[in-house]
Write a protein that holds these residues in place. Sequence first.
Motif, short mmCIF file in Angstrom:
data_model
loop_
_atom_site.label_atom_id
_atom_site.label_comp_id
_atom_site.label_asym_id
_atom_site.label_seq_id
_atom_site.Cartn_x
_atom_site.Cartn_y
_atom_site.Cartn_z
N GLY A 75 14.17 47.42 71.05
CA GLY A 75 14.94 46.23 70.75
C GLY A 75 16.19 46.14 71.61
O GLY A 75 16.53 47.06 72.35
N GLY A 76 16.87 45.01 71.52
CA GLY A 76 18.10 44.84 72.28
C GLY A 76 18.54 43.40 72.33
O GLY A 76 18.04 42.55 71.58
N LEU A 77 19.47 43.14 73.23
CA LEU A 77 20.01 41.80 73.43
C LEU A 77 19.44 41.23 74.71
O LEU A 77 19.45 41.89 75.77
CB LEU A 77 21.54 41.88 73.51
N VAL A 78 18.93 40.01 74.64
CA VAL A 78 18.32 39.37 75.80
C VAL A 78 18.64 37.88 75.76
O VAL A 78 18.84 37.31 74.68
CB VAL A 78 16.80 39.62 75.81
N GLN A 79 18.71 37.27 76.92
CA GLN A 79 18.95 35.83 76.98
C GLN A 79 17.66 35.07 76.70
O GLN A 79 16.55 35.58 76.92
CB GLN A 79 19.48 35.44 78.35
N ALA A 80 17.81 33.86 76.24
CA ALA A 80 16.65 33.00 76.00
C ALA A 80 15.82 32.89 77.27
O ALA A 80 16.36 32.76 78.37
CB ALA A 80 17.10 31.62 75.53
N GLY A 81 14.51 32.97 77.10
CA GLY A 81 13.61 32.96 78.23
C GLY A 81 13.25 34.34 78.75
O GLY A 81 12.33 34.47 79.56
N ARG A 135 3.18 33.58 73.35
CA ARG A 135 4.39 34.21 73.91
C ARG A 135 4.40 35.72 73.68
O ARG A 135 4.92 36.46 74.51
CB ARG A 135 5.64 33.60 73.28
N PHE A 136 3.87 36.17 72.55
CA PHE A 136 3.86 37.59 72.20
C PHE A 136 2.45 38.14 72.33
O PHE A 136 1.47 37.44 72.07
CB PHE A 136 4.33 37.78 70.76
N THR A 137 2.38 39.43 72.69
CA THR A 137 1.09 40.11 72.77
C THR A 137 1.21 41.46 72.08
O THR A 137 2.07 42.27 72.43
CB THR A 137 0.65 40.31 74.22
N ILE A 138 0.33 41.69 71.12
CA ILE A 138 0.28 42.98 70.45
C ILE A 138 -0.82 43.82 71.10
O ILE A 138 -1.88 43.30 71.46
CB ILE A 138 0.04 42.81 68.93
N ASN A 155 9.26 34.87 77.00
CA ASN A 155 9.84 33.56 76.73
C ASN A 155 10.54 33.55 75.36
O ASN A 155 10.30 32.68 74.53
CB ASN A 155 8.76 32.48 76.77
N LEU A 156 11.40 34.52 75.17
CA LEU A 156 12.08 34.66 73.89
C LEU A 156 13.01 33.49 73.62
O LEU A 156 13.62 32.92 74.55
CB LEU A 156 12.85 35.98 73.84
N LYS A 157 13.12 33.16 72.35
CA LYS A 157 13.95 32.06 71.90
C LYS A 157 14.99 32.57 70.91
O LYS A 157 14.76 33.60 70.25
CB LYS A 157 13.08 30.99 71.22
N PRO A 158 16.11 31.87 70.76
CA PRO A 158 17.10 32.33 69.78
C PRO A 158 16.53 32.49 68.38
O PRO A 158 16.96 33.39 67.64
CB PRO A 158 18.15 31.21 69.83
N GLU A 159 15.56 31.69 68.02
CA GLU A 159 14.97 31.80 66.68
C GLU A 159 14.10 33.05 66.52
O GLU A 159 13.61 33.34 65.43
CB GLU A 159 14.16 30.55 66.33
N ASP A 160 13.87 33.80 67.61
CA ASP A 160 13.16 35.08 67.51
C ASP A 160 14.11 36.21 67.10
O ASP A 160 13.65 37.33 66.86
CB ASP A 160 12.51 35.43 68.85
N THR A 161 15.39 35.93 67.02
CA THR A 161 16.36 36.95 66.63
C THR A 161 16.05 37.44 65.22
O THR A 161 15.95 36.66 64.28
CB THR A 161 17.79 36.38 66.68
N ALA A 162 15.88 38.76 65.09
CA ALA A 162 15.50 39.36 63.81
C ALA A 162 15.41 40.87 63.98
O ALA A 162 15.45 41.38 65.09
CB ALA A 162 14.15 38.81 63.33
N THR A 163 15.25 41.54 62.86
CA THR A 163 14.87 42.94 62.87
C THR A 163 13.35 43.01 62.82
O THR A 163 12.74 42.44 61.91
CB THR A 163 15.48 43.69 61.67
N TYR A 164 12.79 43.70 63.80
CA TYR A 164 11.33 43.79 63.91
C TYR A 164 10.89 45.17 63.40
O TYR A 164 11.44 46.20 63.82
CB TYR A 164 10.90 43.61 65.34
N SER A 165 9.87 45.15 62.55
CA SER A 165 9.36 46.39 61.97
C SER A 165 7.85 46.47 62.17
O SER A 165 7.16 45.45 62.05
CB SER A 165 9.67 46.47 60.48
N CYS A 166 7.38 47.68 62.44
CA CYS A 166 5.93 47.88 62.49
C CYS A 166 5.46 48.43 61.14
O CYS A 166 6.24 49.05 60.40
CB CYS A 166 5.53 48.82 63.62
#
Length: 124
Positions: free
Chosen positions: A9-15, A67-70, A85-96
């Motif tokens: 995880g981390g910080l990334v700009q849109a797109g 946009r996402f591939t598992i 192609n990340l978007k601001p609305e993808d901001t979240a904590t991601y868990s497997c």
Amino acid sequence: QVQLVESGGGLVQAGGSLRLSCSASGRTFSRSVMGWFRQAPGKMHEFVARITWIDGGTDYSDSVKGRFTISRDNANNTLYLQMNNLKPEDTATYSCALGRMGIIPTNINSYDYWGQGTQVTVSS
């Protein structure tokens, strides 16, 4: 004892893009389903994607499809989520999460084991 450890995880700009990893240990996974969920602040957990370990079958939520591939690395028991192609609305904590074959993969309560989560922040 099953352990799931996320990273990437981390910080990334849109797109931009990020790749999340989930290292799994403690059992064999050939008859398992693994999924990615996310939770944004103030919101409920949301299904993102799942993969069936034995045959690689996948499903995605409509919000990330295209946009996402598992994917998974059988040899190293590692699950991935390539996010493009990340978007601001993808901001979240991601868990497997890990569950048995035959579960309803979009149902958060179907999974038996969870990782601690990794934060993804997408700036506009």
